[in-house]
Enzyme design. Structure first.
Site, short mmCIF file in Angstrom:
data_model
loop_
_atom_site.label_atom_id
_atom_site.label_comp_id
_atom_site.label_asym_id
_atom_site.label_seq_id
_atom_site.Cartn_x
_atom_site.Cartn_y
_atom_site.Cartn_z
N GLN A 57 -12.95 22.79 5.37
CA GLN A 57 -14.13 22.85 4.50
C GLN A 57 -15.23 23.71 5.10
O GLN A 57 -16.01 24.32 4.36
CB GLN A 57 -14.68 21.44 4.24
N ASN A 96 -18.10 9.93 8.55
CA ASN A 96 -18.11 11.28 7.97
C ASN A 96 -16.80 11.98 8.35
O ASN A 96 -15.94 11.41 9.05
CB ASN A 96 -19.34 12.06 8.47
N LYS A 97 -16.66 13.19 7.90
CA LYS A 97 -15.44 13.99 8.10
C LYS A 97 -14.91 13.92 9.52
O LYS A 97 -15.69 13.96 10.48
CB LYS A 97 -15.75 15.43 7.71
N ASP A 99 -20.24 10.16 4.49
CA ASP A 99 -19.48 9.55 3.39
C ASP A 99 -19.87 8.09 3.21
O ASP A 99 -19.73 7.53 2.12
CB ASP A 99 -17.98 9.67 3.64
N ARG A 152 -14.63 17.39 -4.11
CA ARG A 152 -14.74 16.60 -2.88
C ARG A 152 -16.18 16.60 -2.42
O ARG A 152 -17.03 17.28 -3.01
CB ARG A 152 -13.76 17.06 -1.79
N GLY A 153 -16.47 15.82 -1.35
CA GLY A 153 -17.86 15.63 -0.92
C GLY A 153 -18.38 14.37 -1.59
O GLY A 153 -18.26 14.22 -2.81
N ALA A 154 -18.96 13.49 -0.77
CA ALA A 154 -19.31 12.15 -1.27
C ALA A 154 -20.16 12.15 -2.55
O ALA A 154 -19.80 11.51 -3.54
CB ALA A 154 -19.97 11.35 -0.15
O1 MRU Z 1 -12.87 14.99 2.50
P1 MRU Z 1 -14.15 15.56 1.96
O2 MRU Z 1 -14.17 17.05 1.93
O3 MRU Z 1 -14.51 14.93 0.63
O4 MRU Z 1 -15.23 15.10 3.01
C1 MRU Z 1 -16.55 15.55 2.88
C2 MRU Z 1 -17.44 15.13 3.99
O5 MRU Z 1 -17.03 14.48 4.91
C3 MRU Z 1 -18.88 15.45 3.83
O6 MRU Z 1 -19.48 15.68 5.07
C4 MRU Z 1 -19.59 14.25 3.17
O7 MRU Z 1 -18.91 13.86 2.02
C5 MRU Z 1 -21.00 14.55 2.84
S1 MRU Z 1 -21.13 15.73 1.56
C6 MRU Z 1 -22.74 15.91 1.09
#
Ligand code: MRU
Length: 343
Positions: free
Chosen positions: A193, A243-244, A234, A44-46
């Site tokens: 997270q 974002n999250k 994201d 996970r994470g963009a």
């Molecule tokens: O649902 P996730 O854990 O994939 O969401 C992650 C986030 O929202 C992060 O803040 C975002 O992807 C940036 S990661 C460098």
């Protein structure tokens, strides 16, 4: 901590659903396994989702039985659709798929040449991600002073990228330069997270970190315990940062308390042709809210809303830190109108 690697037709990555209690490495061997790992948030994470998507197509190419250029291209198009259907919000996933397809189409030669090119491009994207994150770190660390306490939301660290992180890259970079920064990580319900991943990776690096629940953000700001907020993204669109879930709450509180709110993200997260209203916000399963781990905390049958991301209007953002530098909100807005001539 490198989170993903291509090893002769196998994608090796850490299962983030098991952290921090267990460090389990996954060996993804097919496009379908990659798609499931993204959907189930094992990765996970963009930025990491983007690179994993690219490796999904590399696996499809690696295992392809196509004997012509035309057939391997057709297979890649079908595989791209499987990946695109995994998670809708982080634009890096779509960026990565498009970049791999572009490389495949531009490759001169037969199916073998296309296969080699796709794998090479995925590996290049993984290496580039680390380089880009280091630049984000260097650009952003100028904004941090010795002694600063930075609040971050979710996990925008090494685990959300191939290595080094985005928001955490800024903190890491400042720390490596000898600035005594510390971090407040909010837990980031429902997937935790912040508690599970941000606390884990900062503690591994020896960066001082204090964990709070999401509902304590107002308290720590009102008490003057936060100097700056840095989060990842994201998708950055014309009018907002997506974002999250919970980021918007943090941004409004930061505004109320005069705390600078920075977003650290690579240019692959920018989607400047779109406005927030055009972006699909992923809705996830009710169990993520009714349960913590496998323990039910809400009555059976309760109605649940579980958006995975929220939308922070650009007006709340002090600046965006990317690999090219620090873009202050005013410049971002002028740039969009074409006044600076860079678009
Ligand atoms: O649902 P996730 O854990 O994939 O969401 C992650 C986030 O929202 C992060 O803040 C975002 O992807 C940036 S990661 C460098």
């Amino acid at each position: 901590m490198r989170t993903i690697e291509w090893r002769d037709g196998v994608v090796v990555t850490i299962d983030q659903t098991r952290l921090p209690n267990e460090e389990v490495f996954l060996e993804l061997k097919s496009l379908q396994e990659v798609a499931s790992a993204i959907k189930e948030m094992k990765v996970r994470g963009a930025p990491l989702i983007g690179v994993t998507a690219a490796y999904g197509l590399a696996l499809a190419a690696y295992h392809s039985k196509a004997k012509t250029r035309e057939n391997i291209l057709k297979e890649l198009e079908a595989s791209a659709n499987v990946i695109r259907a995994t998670r809708p919000t982080a634009v890096n996933l779509f960026w990565a798929v498009d970049r791999i397809l572009k490389r495949a189409y531009e490759t001169v030669g037969d199916h073998e040449a296309v296969r080699r090119a796709v794998i090479e491009e995925a590996n290049r994207m993984a290496d580039e991600d680390v380089e880009v994150n280091r630049r984000i770190g260097r650009n952003g660390s100028r904004l941090l002073k010795d002694g600063d306490t930075v609040l971050t939301h979710c996990n925008a660290g090494s685990l959300a990228t191939v290595d080094y992180g985005t928001a955490l890259a800024v903190i890491r970079s400042a720390w490596e330069e000898g600035k005594r920064v510390s971090v407040i990580a909010d837990e980031t319900r429902p997937k935790l997270q912040g508690a599970r991943l941000t606390a884990y990776e900062l503690m591994r690096d020896g960066v001082p970190v204090t964990l709070i629940t999401d509902s304590m953000v107002g308290y720590v700001m009102a008490e003057g315990l936060v100097d700056k907020v840095i989060v990842g993204a994201d998708r950055i669109v014309q009018d907002a940062v997506i974002n999250k879930i919970g980021t918007y709450t943090v941004a409004v509180l930061a505004h109320e308390h005069g705390v600078p709110f920075y977003v650290a993200a690579p240019k692959s997260t920018f989607d400047l042709e779109r406005k927030a209203e055009e972006v699909e916000i992923e809705m996830r399963s009710p169990e993520e809210v009714t349960h913590i781990g496998s323990v039910r905390i809400a009555p059976e049958g309760v109605k649940v809303l579980n958006p995975a991301f929220d939308i922070t209007p650009i007006s709340y953002v002090t600046a965006i830190i990317c690999e090219d530098g620090v873009i202050y909100k005013e410049e971002f807005e002028r740039d969009l109108k074409g006044e600076t001539g860079t678009r």
